[in-house]
Design a protein around this motif. Structure first.
Motif, short mmCIF file in Angstrom:
data_model
loop_
_atom_site.label_atom_id
_atom_site.label_comp_id
_atom_site.label_asym_id
_atom_site.label_seq_id
_atom_site.Cartn_x
_atom_site.Cartn_y
_atom_site.Cartn_z
N PRO A 149 27.94 -67.24 -18.88
CA PRO A 149 29.59 -67.29 -18.81
C PRO A 149 29.72 -66.46 -17.38
O PRO A 149 29.08 -65.71 -16.74
N ASN A 150 30.74 -67.29 -16.47
CA ASN A 150 30.89 -66.63 -15.30
C ASN A 150 31.73 -65.39 -15.42
O ASN A 150 32.12 -64.94 -14.41
N TRP A 151 32.40 -65.04 -16.69
CA TRP A 151 33.04 -63.86 -16.78
C TRP A 151 32.14 -62.40 -16.96
O TRP A 151 32.84 -61.51 -16.75
N PHE A 152 30.85 -62.68 -17.19
CA PHE A 152 30.04 -61.59 -17.44
C PHE A 152 29.79 -60.71 -15.99
O PHE A 152 29.79 -61.53 -15.14
N ARG A 153 29.73 -59.60 -16.09
CA ARG A 153 29.52 -58.67 -15.03
C ARG A 153 28.28 -57.59 -15.23
O ARG A 153 28.45 -56.90 -16.23
N PHE A 154 27.39 -57.37 -14.35
CA PHE A 154 26.48 -56.29 -14.58
C PHE A 154 26.70 -55.45 -13.25
O PHE A 154 26.57 -55.77 -12.07
N HIS A 155 27.41 -54.34 -13.55
CA HIS A 155 27.82 -53.47 -12.68
C HIS A 155 26.98 -52.23 -12.39
O HIS A 155 26.77 -51.36 -13.23
N HIS A 156 25.97 -52.18 -11.38
CA HIS A 156 24.96 -50.88 -11.19
C HIS A 156 25.77 -50.03 -10.03
O HIS A 156 26.13 -50.16 -9.21
#
Length: 346
Positions: free
Chosen positions: A120-127
């Motif tokens: 999904p394009n709504w997912f984010r992995f924020h490092h």
């Protein structure tokens, strides 16, 4: 949003959790509760129905997989890390294990979760990372997001490695990531091993205020609540694949910082003689970076964020908080390494 925050019982992580809950987000806090973690940092949200705590290690793939499957977050905000440069000099293996291997495990779990959801394009992995990955500046210039990496300590090298892993997972697997690199944080709930809380607590105990070398090392100081605001903005509105430098626009030498703290303490808790008489210069840290300075143009122009707390206001708030919360910091005095000089020259 539904957020999975790693390291949410730490200093910066708990500020993110508290602010996220205040903004109405759902938060799952995954934390291994190592020496610097403190669940008391989250007392104000502990009973909130939007908050869940999971005691787990980011290196435990099965535990991370379960958390992702059970809570189906919209984003992972990865703050869990070993973060104290002095400790990294004494125990570098722990920094490689947590910051590098732990980030790898988390990335693989996030990738499997994201792929299982149909990418999904709504997912984010924020490092969440540090400006220390860029190395050391001379008297001029600032770090931008395009500054070449040049880490100088085991800590900054481990964070640089984790940054590279995140970018590689984005390029190779298409994982939708955002990254942030911040300057030195300070504020309430900071574990008493960093410069600001060490200075405050030593001063209140009328102990020497140690400064490495001649105190000329320069840092940009970012109030932790401002940082939390920036991180939540980036995870929601940051451009996928983009990195953002987050700075406090408060540059000063370590000596100037300690002198400012002494001035605040003179006002809030006066003693017979000024606190700056307690300043003591000690042997320098090996490989001590001379200067860090953040150029925050990108986050300001793209996302409209600027820090709201200047150094004088922030230090006043911070000193007052430590004076008002003795029970919190007293409980941490017997934890490993607190009150001892770490990272001594070899």
């Amino acid at each position: 949003m539904k957020l999975l925050v790693t390291g949410g019982a730490g200093f910066i992580g708990s500020a993110v959790v508290r602010r996220a809950i205040a903004e109405g987000h759902q938060v799952v806090n995954l934390d291994a509760l190592t020496y610097a973690a403190c669940l008391e940092n989250l007392a104000e949200v502990d009973d909130n129905p939007n908050y869940t705590f999971l005691e787990a290690d980011i290196r435990d793939r099965a535990a991370v997989d379960r958390a992702l499957a059970d809570y189906t977050p919209d984003a992972v905000m990865h703050l869990a890390a070993e973060s104290h440069v002095d400790r990294s000099i004494d125990e570098p293996g722990a920094f490689i294990d947590t910051n590098v291997t732990g980030t790898f495990v988390l990335l693989e779990a996030a990738r499997a979760y994201w792929q299982g959801k149909g990418r999904p394009n709504w997912f984010r992995f924020h490092h969440i990372s540090t400006d220390e990955v860029y190395g050391s500046l001379g008297p001029d210039g600032q770090f931008t997001e395009d500054t070449p990496y040049d880490p100088r300590s085991p800590y900054s090298a481990s964070k640089a490695a984790s940054d590279h892993l995140v970018r590689a997972w984005a390029e190779t697997y298409g994982l939708p990531v955002v990254l942030t690199n911040c300057s030195n944080n300070y504020g309430p709930y900071q574990f008493p091993e960093k410069l600001v809380p060490v200075t405050i607590l030593n001063a209140l105990a009328e102990k020497p205020l140690p400064i490495y070398g001649d105190g000329s090392n320069v840092r940009d100081w970012l109030y932790v609540e401002d940082h939390a605001e920036a991180l939540l903005l980036v995870v929601q509105k940051g451009q996928v694949g983009r990195s953002y430098n987050v700075g406090g626009e408060n540059e000063c030498t370590n000596l100037q910082l300690v002198q400012k703290l002494c001035g605040v303490l003179d006002r809030l808790c006066p003693r017979e003689t000024p606190y700056n008489e307690l300043i003591t210069f000690v042997s320098d840290r090996p490989g001590h970076d001379a200067r860090y300075s953040i150029d925050p143009t990108r986050i300001r122009e793209e996302l409209g964020w600027r820090p709201s707390v200047n150094i004088d206001e922030g230090l006043m708030k911070t000193v007052q908080w430590y004076m008002d919360n003795e029970t919190w910091w007293r409980a941490l005095q017997n934890r490993k390494g607190v009150g001892k000089r770490l990272g001594t020259p070899v």
